[in-house]
Design a protein around this motif. Structure first.
Motif, PDB file in Angstrom:
ATOM      1  N   THR A 258       0.837  -1.206   0.000  1.00  0.00           N
ATOM      2  CA  THR A 258       0.000   0.000   0.000  1.00  0.00           C
ATOM      3  C   THR A 258       0.870   1.253   0.000  1.00  0.00           C
ATOM      4  N   ARG A 259       1.925   1.239   0.817  1.00  0.00           N
ATOM      5  CA  ARG A 259       2.835   2.396   0.875  1.00  0.00           C
ATOM      6  C   ARG A 259       3.545   2.597  -0.460  1.00  0.00           C
ATOM      7  N   ALA A 260       3.949   1.492  -1.096  1.00  0.00           N
ATOM      8  CA  ALA A 260       4.657   1.604  -2.370  1.00  0.00           C
ATOM      9  C   ALA A 260       3.771   2.234  -3.436  1.00  0.00           C
ATOM     10  N   LEU A 261       2.508   1.820  -3.494  1.00  0.00           N
ATOM     11  CA  LEU A 261       1.586   2.403  -4.478  1.00  0.00           C
ATOM     12  C   LEU A 261       1.382   3.893  -4.204  1.00  0.00           C
TER      13      LEU A 261
ATOM     14  N   VAL B  47       4.401   5.995  -5.375  1.00  0.00           N
ATOM     15  CA  VAL B  47       4.550   6.254  -6.811  1.00  0.00           C
ATOM     16  C   VAL B  47       3.337   6.985  -7.396  1.00  0.00           C
ATOM     17  N   GLY B  48       2.445   7.449  -6.526  1.00  0.00           N
ATOM     18  CA  GLY B  48       1.297   8.224  -7.001  1.00  0.00           C
ATOM     19  C   GLY B  48       0.206   7.382  -7.615  1.00  0.00           C
ATOM     20  N   ALA B  49       0.060   6.129  -7.132  1.00  0.00           N
ATOM     21  CA  ALA B  49      -0.988   5.242  -7.661  1.00  0.00           C
ATOM     22  C   ALA B  49      -1.731   4.559  -6.511  1.00  0.00           C
ATOM     23  N   PRO B  50      -2.242   5.343  -5.548  1.00  0.00           N
ATOM     24  CA  PRO B  50      -2.908   4.720  -4.397  1.00  0.00           C
ATOM     25  C   PRO B  50      -4.255   4.108  -4.789  1.00  0.00           C
ATOM     26  N   GLY B  51      -4.671   3.109  -4.028  1.00  0.00           N
ATOM     27  CA  GLY B  51      -6.011   2.550  -4.194  1.00  0.00           C
ATOM     28  C   GLY B  51      -6.215   1.645  -5.385  1.00  0.00           C
ATOM     29  N   LEU B  52      -5.121   1.180  -6.016  1.00  0.00           N
ATOM     30  CA  LEU B  52      -5.272   0.342  -7.212  1.00  0.00           C
ATOM     31  C   LEU B  52      -5.209  -1.156  -6.917  1.00  0.00           C
ATOM     32  N   GLU B  53      -5.116  -1.528  -5.655  1.00  0.00           N
ATOM     33  CA  GLU B  53      -4.873  -2.933  -5.318  1.00  0.00           C
ATOM     34  C   GLU B  53      -5.858  -3.894  -5.960  1.00  0.00           C
ATOM     35  N   ARG B  54      -7.117  -3.522  -6.027  1.00  0.00           N
ATOM     36  CA  ARG B  54      -8.142  -4.455  -6.528  1.00  0.00           C
ATOM     37  C   ARG B  54      -8.284  -4.433  -8.050  1.00  0.00           C
ATOM     38  N   ARG B  55      -7.659  -3.484  -8.701  1.00  0.00           N
ATOM     39  CA  ARG B  55      -7.760  -3.380 -10.152  1.00  0.00           C
ATOM     40  C   ARG B  55      -7.000  -4.509 -10.822  1.00  0.00           C
ATOM     41  N   GLN B  56      -7.483  -4.914 -11.994  1.00  0.00           N
ATOM     42  CA  GLN B  56      -6.771  -5.915 -12.792  1.00  0.00           C
ATOM     43  C   GLN B  56      -5.644  -5.232 -13.565  1.00  0.00           C
ATOM     44  N   MET B  57      -4.511  -5.887 -13.662  1.00  0.00           N
ATOM     45  CA  MET B  57      -3.369  -5.315 -14.373  1.00  0.00           C
ATOM     46  C   MET B  57      -3.723  -4.965 -15.818  1.00  0.00           C
ATOM     47  N   ILE B  58      -4.512  -5.804 -16.469  1.00  0.00           N
ATOM     48  CA  ILE B  58      -4.833  -5.565 -17.877  1.00  0.00           C
ATOM     49  C   ILE B  58      -5.780  -4.391 -18.076  1.00  0.00           C
TER      50      ILE B  58
ATOM     51  N   ARG C 295       3.469   2.914 -13.235  1.00  0.00           N
ATOM     52  CA  ARG C 295       3.642   3.254 -11.820  1.00  0.00           C
ATOM     53  C   ARG C 295       3.554   2.013 -10.942  1.00  0.00           C
ATOM     54  N   VAL C 296       2.680   1.082 -11.303  1.00  0.00           N
ATOM     55  CA  VAL C 296       2.603  -0.183 -10.563  1.00  0.00           C
ATOM     56  C   VAL C 296       3.898  -0.970 -10.740  1.00  0.00           C
ATOM     57  N   MET C 297       4.434  -0.980 -11.961  1.00  0.00           N
ATOM     58  CA  MET C 297       5.707  -1.649 -12.205  1.00  0.00           C
ATOM     59  C   MET C 297       6.824  -1.014 -11.362  1.00  0.00           C
ATOM     60  N   LEU C 298       6.779   0.304 -11.253  1.00  0.00           N
ATOM     61  CA  LEU C 298       7.770   1.014 -10.454  1.00  0.00           C
ATOM     62  C   LEU C 298       7.604   0.670  -8.976  1.00  0.00           C
ATOM     63  N   ALA C 299       6.356   0.585  -8.512  1.00  0.00           N
ATOM     64  CA  ALA C 299       6.096   0.193  -7.117  1.00  0.00           C
ATOM     65  C   ALA C 299       6.657  -1.197  -6.840  1.00  0.00           C
TER      66      ALA C 299
ATOM     67  N   THR D 250      12.174  12.348  -8.021  1.00  0.00           N
ATOM     68  CA  THR D 250      11.730  12.473  -6.636  1.00  0.00           C
ATOM     69  C   THR D 250      12.118  11.242  -5.832  1.00  0.00           C
ATOM     70  N   LEU D 251      11.915  10.059  -6.413  1.00  0.00           N
ATOM     71  CA  LEU D 251      12.244   8.816  -5.720  1.00  0.00           C
ATOM     72  C   LEU D 251      13.747   8.717  -5.466  1.00  0.00           C
ATOM     73  N   ARG D 252      14.537   9.136  -6.440  1.00  0.00           N
ATOM     74  CA  ARG D 252      15.990   9.134  -6.252  1.00  0.00           C
ATOM     75  C   ARG D 252      16.367   9.994  -5.047  1.00  0.00           C
ATOM     76  N   ALA D 253      15.758  11.178  -4.958  1.00  0.00           N
ATOM     77  CA  ALA D 253      16.076  12.091  -3.864  1.00  0.00           C
ATOM     78  C   ALA D 253      15.622  11.515  -2.521  1.00  0.00           C
ATOM     79  N   GLU D 254      14.445  10.892  -2.504  1.00  0.00           N
ATOM     80  CA  GLU D 254      13.891  10.380  -1.251  1.00  0.00           C
ATOM     81  C   GLU D 254      14.600   9.113  -0.782  1.00  0.00           C
ATOM     82  N   LEU D 255      14.940   8.230  -1.713  1.00  0.00           N
ATOM     83  CA  LEU D 255      15.477   6.925  -1.347  1.00  0.00           C
ATOM     84  C   LEU D 255      16.999   6.872  -1.379  1.00  0.00           C
ATOM     85  N   GLY D 256      17.614   7.827  -2.067  1.00  0.00           N
ATOM     86  CA  GLY D 256      19.065   7.830  -2.164  1.00  0.00           C
ATOM     87  C   GLY D 256      19.624   6.756  -3.075  1.00  0.00           C
ATOM     88  N   CYS D 257      18.756   6.174  -3.909  1.00  0.00           N
ATOM     89  CA  CYS D 257      19.210   5.132  -4.823  1.00  0.00           C
ATOM     90  C   CYS D 257      19.781   5.764  -6.093  1.00  0.00           C
ATOM     91  N   ALA D 258      20.526   4.966  -6.842  1.00  0.00           N
ATOM     92  CA  ALA D 258      20.973   5.393  -8.159  1.00  0.00           C
ATOM     93  C   ALA D 258      19.938   4.938  -9.183  1.00  0.00           C
TER      94      ALA D 258
END
Length: 256
Positions: free
Chosen positions: A102-105, A108-119, A128-132, A165-173
């Motif tokens: 839930t936090r990951a979604l 990445v700016g895609a909250p509330g999509l858990e019940r949706r079908q990927m297709i 965004r789901v792939m990024l999450a 934004t994610l790079r800045a927040e997480l410090g990842c490359a």
């Protein structure tokens, strides 16, 4: 200079009798955004596959920092339309922690999509789901292979702003492959121009002025180059068009 998360030295690959990459040496340090650009068939996806360990080099070496965790977002993901696959179930492949999903979604700016079908997701939602999914691995290095492919220009720009934004927040490359040259130039710390070998690399402003870059992208992409110039508020003189062409790869590849 920061320690390298990924470093390649003299990397070369031959597949099916074709030499796809030769003498490729690149470096990605913690916290930086590095983008690989190049024409179709230049070996970009092959290089990404080498970096993530999905392909072994014919020559040279790939060195990864000890314990390196990579989050990977591919060009595309084939999903069987006859088999139901919800967002929640897809993300569960990366983490069994429902709260973390839930936090990951949300991240990445895609909250509330858990019940949706990927297709049933739009292109932007899908990416965004792939990024999450990639972020649930808590990556040190986020690898994006044409991750914004198929999105319109505003969607592409929004996606890359999210990556920054994610790079800045997480410090990842971040190591990404992209055809969206104007967006890439705005989002990257360093650009690597690839055409079977490394033609040129460096800060975006320097690479965009390099003869090797102009030989590959200076003709037939006027709109992209003009937009890039406008965004960065500078102009070039009459000597814009390069006449120095980089050496082409020995044999062309079809991008894997």
């Amino acid at each position: 200079m920061s320690a390298a998360l990924i470093e390649t030295e003299g990397l070369g690959v031959s597949l099916g009798g074709s030499r796809i990459l030769r003498d490729v040496s690149i470096r990605v340090a913690r916290g930086e955004i590095v983008t690989i650009v190049g024409p179709n068939g230049s070996g970009k996806t092959t290089l990404v596959r080498l970096v993530i360990g999905a392909l072994r080099p014919t020559e040279g070496a790939v060195r990864r920092a000890p314990g390196l965790v990579i989050g990977y977002v591919p060009q595309r993901l084939a999903i069987d339309h006859t088999m139901p696959l919800s967002v929640a179930r897809f993300l569960a492949f990366a983490s069994r922690d429902r709260a973390a999903r839930t936090r990951a979604l949300a991240h990445v700016g895609a909250p509330g999509l858990e019940r949706r079908q990927m297709i049933d997701l739009s292109g932007g939602q899908f990416q965004r789901v792939m990024l999450a999914h990639a972020l649930l691995r808590r990556p040190d290095l986020l690898v994006l292979d044409e991750a914004a492919q198929g999105l319109d220009q505003p969607g592409t720009a929004a996606f890359y702003r999210l990556v920054e934004t994610l790079r800045a927040e997480l410090g990842c490359a971040v190591l990404m492959v992209s055809h969206d040259l104007h967006v890439v130039m705005a989002a990257s710390d360093r650009v690597i121009c690839l055409n079977g070998h490394v033609c040129c690399e460096g800060a975006p402003m320097h690479v965009s002025a390099a003869p090797e870059y102009r030989a590959l992208f200076g003709h037939g992409t006027g709109g992209t180059m003009a937009l890039y110039r406008h965004e960065h508020d500078h102009a070039h003189g009459d000597g814009d068009h390069a006449h120095h062409h980089p050496r082409a790869p020995e044999e062309a590849e079809e991008e894997a």
